[in-house]
Write a protein that holds these residues in place. Structure first.
Motif, PDB file in Angstrom:
ATOM      1  N   ALA A 151     -49.877  -9.298   8.415  1.00 53.89           N
ATOM      2  CA  ALA A 151     -50.929 -10.013   9.130  1.00 53.89           C
ATOM      3  C   ALA A 151     -50.897 -11.514   8.862  1.00 53.89           C
ATOM      4  CB  ALA A 151     -52.296  -9.437   8.760  1.00 53.89           C
ATOM      5  N   GLN A 152     -50.834 -11.905   7.580  1.00 53.02           N
ATOM      6  CA  GLN A 152     -50.844 -13.332   7.221  1.00 53.02           C
ATOM      7  C   GLN A 152     -49.564 -13.774   6.518  1.00 53.02           C
ATOM      8  OE1 GLN A 152     -53.092 -15.649   7.968  1.00 53.02           O
ATOM      9  NE2 GLN A 152     -54.467 -14.209   9.011  1.00 53.02           N
ATOM     10  N   GLY A 153     -48.697 -12.819   6.199  1.00 54.18           N
ATOM     11  CA  GLY A 153     -47.468 -13.127   5.493  1.00 54.18           C
ATOM     12  C   GLY A 153     -47.569 -12.812   4.017  1.00 54.18           C
ATOM     13  N   SER A 154     -46.427 -12.479   3.414  1.00 54.01           N
ATOM     14  CA  SER A 154     -46.398 -12.128   1.992  1.00 54.01           C
ATOM     15  C   SER A 154     -46.836 -13.290   1.111  1.00 54.01           C
ATOM     16  CB  SER A 154     -44.990 -11.684   1.594  1.00 54.01           C
ATOM     17  OG  SER A 154     -44.613 -10.502   2.272  1.00 54.01           O
ATOM     18  N   ALA A 155     -46.433 -14.507   1.468  1.00 54.10           N
ATOM     19  CA  ALA A 155     -46.770 -15.679   0.652  1.00 54.10           C
ATOM     20  C   ALA A 155     -48.271 -15.896   0.565  1.00 54.10           C
ATOM     21  CB  ALA A 155     -46.091 -16.921   1.219  1.00 54.10           C
ATOM     22  N   ALA A 156     -48.983 -15.587   1.632  1.00 53.06           N
ATOM     23  CA  ALA A 156     -50.426 -15.832   1.662  1.00 53.06           C
ATOM     24  C   ALA A 156     -51.200 -14.886   0.754  1.00 53.06           C
ATOM     25  CB  ALA A 156     -50.943 -15.717   3.093  1.00 53.06           C
ATOM     26  N   VAL A 157     -50.715 -13.659   0.597  1.00 52.92           N
ATOM     27  CA  VAL A 157     -51.486 -12.654  -0.149  1.00 52.92           C
ATOM     28  C   VAL A 157     -50.929 -12.380  -1.532  1.00 52.92           C
ATOM     29  CG1 VAL A 157     -52.197 -11.533   1.983  1.00 52.92           C
ATOM     30  CG2 VAL A 157     -50.184 -10.674   0.781  1.00 52.92           C
ATOM     31  N   ALA A 211     -53.525 -13.389  -4.242  1.00 54.92           N
ATOM     32  CA  ALA A 211     -54.936 -13.332  -3.881  1.00 54.92           C
ATOM     33  C   ALA A 211     -55.666 -12.254  -4.683  1.00 54.92           C
ATOM     34  CB  ALA A 211     -55.075 -13.046  -2.390  1.00 54.92           C
ATOM     35  N   GLY A 212     -56.881 -12.564  -5.095  1.00 59.47           N
ATOM     36  CA  GLY A 212     -57.692 -11.569  -5.792  1.00 59.47           C
ATOM     37  C   GLY A 212     -58.212 -10.511  -4.839  1.00 59.47           C
ATOM     38  N   ASN A 213     -58.363 -10.866  -3.563  1.00 58.16           N
ATOM     39  CA  ASN A 213     -58.797  -9.926  -2.534  1.00 58.16           C
ATOM     40  C   ASN A 213     -57.829  -9.986  -1.353  1.00 58.16           C
ATOM     41  OD1 ASN A 213     -59.494 -12.535  -1.923  1.00 58.16           O
ATOM     42  ND2 ASN A 213     -61.543 -12.044  -1.163  1.00 58.16           N
ATOM     43  N   PRO A 214     -56.617  -9.450  -1.526  1.00 58.31           N
ATOM     44  CA  PRO A 214     -55.543  -9.618  -0.532  1.00 58.31           C
ATOM     45  C   PRO A 214     -55.882  -9.085   0.856  1.00 58.31           C
ATOM     46  CG  PRO A 214     -54.988  -7.886  -2.092  1.00 58.31           C
ATOM     47  CD  PRO A 214     -56.179  -8.594  -2.641  1.00 58.31           C
ATOM     48  N   LEU A 215     -56.680  -8.026   0.947  1.00 60.16           N
ATOM     49  CA  LEU A 215     -56.994  -7.477   2.260  1.00 60.16           C
ATOM     50  C   LEU A 215     -57.891  -8.423   3.049  1.00 60.16           C
ATOM     51  CD1 LEU A 215     -57.508  -3.660   1.560  1.00 60.16           C
ATOM     52  CD2 LEU A 215     -55.426  -5.044   1.602  1.00 60.16           C
ATOM     53  N   VAL A 216     -58.814  -9.072   2.353  1.00 56.23           N
ATOM     54  CA  VAL A 216     -59.686 -10.049   3.013  1.00 56.23           C
ATOM     55  C   VAL A 216     -58.865 -11.249   3.471  1.00 56.23           C
ATOM     56  CG1 VAL A 216     -61.641 -11.612   2.702  1.00 56.23           C
ATOM     57  CG2 VAL A 216     -61.714  -9.311   1.721  1.00 56.23           C
ATOM     58  N   VAL A 217     -57.967 -11.723   2.616  1.00 56.22           N
ATOM     59  CA  VAL A 217     -57.095 -12.848   2.972  1.00 56.22           C
ATOM     60  C   VAL A 217     -56.221 -12.471   4.159  1.00 56.22           C
ATOM     61  CG1 VAL A 217     -55.168 -14.286   2.179  1.00 56.22           C
ATOM     62  CG2 VAL A 217     -57.103 -13.833   0.659  1.00 56.22           C
ATOM     63  N   ALA A 218     -55.738 -11.231   4.187  1.00 55.70           N
ATOM     64  CA  ALA A 218     -54.893 -10.786   5.295  1.00 55.70           C
ATOM     65  C   ALA A 218     -55.643 -10.809   6.619  1.00 55.70           C
ATOM     66  CB  ALA A 218     -54.373  -9.380   5.020  1.00 55.70           C
ATOM     67  N   LEU A 219     -56.934 -10.606   6.575  1.00 56.93           N
ATOM     68  CA  LEU A 219     -57.725 -10.571   7.805  1.00 56.93           C
ATOM     69  C   LEU A 219     -58.170 -11.951   8.269  1.00 56.93           C
ATOM     70  CD1 LEU A 219     -59.969  -7.438   7.135  1.00 56.93           C
ATOM     71  CD2 LEU A 219     -58.109  -7.617   8.782  1.00 56.93           C
ATOM     72  N   GLN A 220     -58.533 -12.830   7.325  1.00 62.23           N
ATOM     73  CA  GLN A 220     -59.113 -14.111   7.725  1.00 62.23           C
ATOM     74  C   GLN A 220     -58.301 -15.330   7.344  1.00 62.23           C
ATOM     75  OE1 GLN A 220     -62.819 -13.616   5.452  1.00 62.23           O
ATOM     76  NE2 GLN A 220     -62.254 -15.355   4.175  1.00 62.23           N
ATOM     77  N   GLY A 221     -57.271 -15.146   6.485  1.00 61.88           N
ATOM     78  CA  GLY A 221     -56.475 -16.294   6.067  1.00 61.88           C
ATOM     79  C   GLY A 221     -57.337 -17.344   5.408  1.00 61.88           C
ATOM     80  N   GLY A 268     -59.449 -19.099   7.151  1.00 60.66           N
ATOM     81  CA  GLY A 268     -60.556 -19.322   8.070  1.00 60.66           C
ATOM     82  C   GLY A 268     -61.873 -18.788   7.551  1.00 60.66           C
ATOM     83  N   GLU A 269     -62.875 -18.833   8.426  1.00 60.12           N
ATOM     84  CA  GLU A 269     -64.210 -18.359   8.077  1.00 60.12           C
ATOM     85  C   GLU A 269     -64.247 -16.827   8.040  1.00 60.12           C
ATOM     86  OE1 GLU A 269     -66.974 -20.150   7.277  1.00 60.12           O
ATOM     87  OE2 GLU A 269     -65.587 -21.855   7.222  1.00 60.12           O
ATOM     88  N   PRO A 270     -65.109 -16.265   7.201  1.00 53.68           N
ATOM     89  CA  PRO A 270     -65.238 -14.808   7.145  1.00 53.68           C
ATOM     90  C   PRO A 270     -65.628 -14.231   8.499  1.00 53.68           C
ATOM     91  CG  PRO A 270     -66.349 -15.828   5.276  1.00 53.68           C
ATOM     92  CD  PRO A 270     -65.978 -16.939   6.215  1.00 53.68           C
ATOM     93  N   THR A 271     -65.066 -13.092   8.813  1.00 54.76           N
ATOM     94  CA  THR A 271     -65.400 -12.380  10.035  1.00 54.76           C
ATOM     95  C   THR A 271     -66.191 -11.120   9.676  1.00 54.76           C
ATOM     96  OG1 THR A 271     -63.391 -11.034   9.978  1.00 54.76           O
ATOM     97  CG2 THR A 271     -63.261 -13.188  11.079  1.00 54.76           C
ATOM     98  N   THR A 272     -66.724 -10.481  10.698  1.00 57.13           N
ATOM     99  CA  THR A 272     -67.463  -9.239  10.452  1.00 57.13           C
ATOM    100  C   THR A 272     -66.570  -8.200   9.785  1.00 57.13           C
ATOM    101  OG1 THR A 272     -68.872  -9.640  12.381  1.00 57.13           O
ATOM    102  CG2 THR A 272     -68.789  -7.385  11.538  1.00 57.13           C
ATOM    103  N   LEU A 273     -65.317  -8.122  10.261  1.00 53.73           N
ATOM    104  CA  LEU A 273     -64.378  -7.154   9.698  1.00 53.73           C
ATOM    105  C   LEU A 273     -64.016  -7.495   8.261  1.00 53.73           C
ATOM    106  CD1 LEU A 273     -62.612  -4.677  10.025  1.00 53.73           C
ATOM    107  CD2 LEU A 273     -60.838  -6.127  11.048  1.00 53.73           C
TER     108      LEU A 273
END
Length: 481
Positions: free
Chosen positions: A274-280, A283-293, A295-300
């Protein structure tokens, strides 16, 4: 036939010894046991595994996860056979005592206890971090949050095992559902070129875009590949409290492992694509980073963040259970002070819950270093895996005629694969965190000194695991008649 190797004096307990140390039998069927197996592990899908990307890159962690998945699959098949032979609370300790004698039992039980005391302490810190990041009640991560975790969830365990496992199943179901929702959202933004976007270390042997840290990176990623499965081996600790453990235990182990493999594959590809291996990767919360990068938090992403907290609670809760049963079994056999195995009127090993809980809370509050404690837990886990696999091999060789209601597919070849991979993972812990590995080794040495000079001379004359196995076999024979 009983293999009871002793190398020290033993004592005969009073007639009511086992009555005062009895658990509530028949409290868990295959569904609750399967839920327990998934609960042990599910927090690892939400965080931790991704650090392996910084050690081996996508390709390195992928290979490590496949190898560690193979290790756990082989180990689970071996444990399914062993738990059908000895359906007691001792789990891996009981298997090793039967196969390797009292020394083998202690070596295995101590390694398991290190894992199940340190892991909840680490997860309580991660729960505190999630509570703070979500802004829940304005709380910050610290000892008050850790204390609430231990007090509330140990209290539920003291209430009763059936209630505890049902609570665990509900929280685990929420966490698994959230992983499915996460995957659906992340795969909608999947990019193949993001999988191998970590810069390549050109000096590393065998490095390329898929293995940016070379071949050694695969080995260094072993402990993080384990995080997708770490803890599933604890299901046999519930055998003494299970309904028809001879049938339900192998079924629950196989189902748990199948679910965990599916979750690992889906989570791994969805998060990195979703966001690339380098981005996550850190990360302490990789799934959240994968969804929003960035950017601002989304509902998901908010939903997944809350679900991550549920996953952590599920693993924390179930690991407390596992640690209490391991301490209970070691104490009941005399390896640890016997009073630790006394049970309440609700058949809960109250000291087995309270004392590891107090130690875990002290470690969490005193250090605040969850990653270090998890690395120590992994060290203990790999030792126990090697010894449990060895126990399967030894029992197959030494007692070929032993009644085996369930037989491991592949026999000793399967357990031999688990043994070799477990030793490889043990060495890999020194590559990841040498200090943590040596700390765990130090604790292990102190425990062995205690056994060598004190407790091996005070063991219960006949292993309680053998008593309960004989009782279970007799009851099964009566039911058939």
């Amino acid at each position: 036939m009983t293999l009871e190797h002793t190398s020290g004096s033993t004592t005969s307990p009073p007639d009511d010894y086992l009555e005062r140390r009895a658990l509530r039998r028949g409290s868990a069927g295959w569904l609750l046991l399967t839920g327990l197996g998934v609960a042990y592990v599910v927090s690892g899908d939400f965080s931790g595994w991704n650090i392996g990307l910084s050690k081996g890159g996508f390709g390195g962690l992928a290979v490590a996860t496949v190898l560690m998945g193979a290790m756990y699959a082989c180990l689970v098949f071996a444990l399914a056979e062993l738990s059908a032979i000895l359906p007691t609370a001792g789990g891996g300790y009981g298997f090793a005592r039967r196969a390797l004698g009292t020394w083998g039992g202690f070596l295995t039980g101590t390694a398991i206890l290190i894992e199940y005391v340190l892991a909840p302490a680490a997860i309580s810190i991660f729960i505190g971090d999630y509570v703070e990041s979500l802004g829940l009640f304005g709380l910050e991560s610290g000892w008050p949050v850790y204390l609430v975790c231990f007090v509330v969830f140990i209290g539920i365990h003291l209430w009763g095992v059936g209630e505890a496992l049902r609570f665990s199943l509900i929280v685990t179901a929420i966490a698994v559902a959230a992983l499915v929702v996460f995957a659906l959202g992340a795969f909608s933004d999947f990019h193949v070129d993001g999988l191998n976007d970590i810069p390549v270390d050109k000096e590393a042997v065998g490095s390329n875009s898929w293995l940016p840290f070379g071949l050694l990176g695969i080995w260094a990623a072993f402990p993080f590949g384990m995080w997708f499965f770490l803890g599933v081996e604890g299901v046999p600790l519930a055998a003494e409290e299970a309904k028809d453990p001879v049938r339900s235990m192998p079924k629950a182990l196989a189902l748990s492992m199948g679910i965990l493999v599916l979750l690992a594959v889906v989570t791994f590809f969805a998060a990195t694509g979703a966001q690339g291996s380098a981005a996550v990767q850190e990360a302490g919360n990789p799934l959240v980073v994968a969804l929003q990068g960035d950017g601002e938090p989304t509902t998901l992403s908010r939903f997944v963040n809350y679900a991550g907290l549920a996953g952590l609670i599920a693993s924390f809760f179930s690991l407390i259970y596992a640690g209490s049963r391991q301490l209970f079994a070691l104490s009941r056999a005399g390896y640890l002070p016997r009073f630790l195995s006394l049970t309440s009127r609700r058949k809960s090993p109250y000291l087995g819950l309270l004392i590891p809980g107090a130690i875990g809370f002290a470690l969490a509050a005193g250090t605040g270093n969850g990653a270090r404690m998890l690395n120590i837990a992994v060290f203990g886990a790999t030792i126990s895996y090697a010894l449990m696999a060895l126990s399967h091999i030894v029992l197959r060789r030494r007692e070929p005629g032993l009644h085996r209601p369930y037989r491991t597919p592949g026999g000793v070849v399967t357990s031999s694969v688990a043994f070799v991979l477990a030793l490889s993972a043990l060495v890999a812990t020194f590559l990841v965190d040498k200090d943590a590995a040596f700390m765990a080794l130090g604790v292990y040495v102190i425990a062995l000194a205690y056994f060598a000079f004190y407790s091996r001379h005070r063991l219960v004359a006949k292993a309680p695991e053998e008593e309960f196995a004989a009782l279970a076999a007799a009851e099964a024979e009566l039911e058939r008649d």
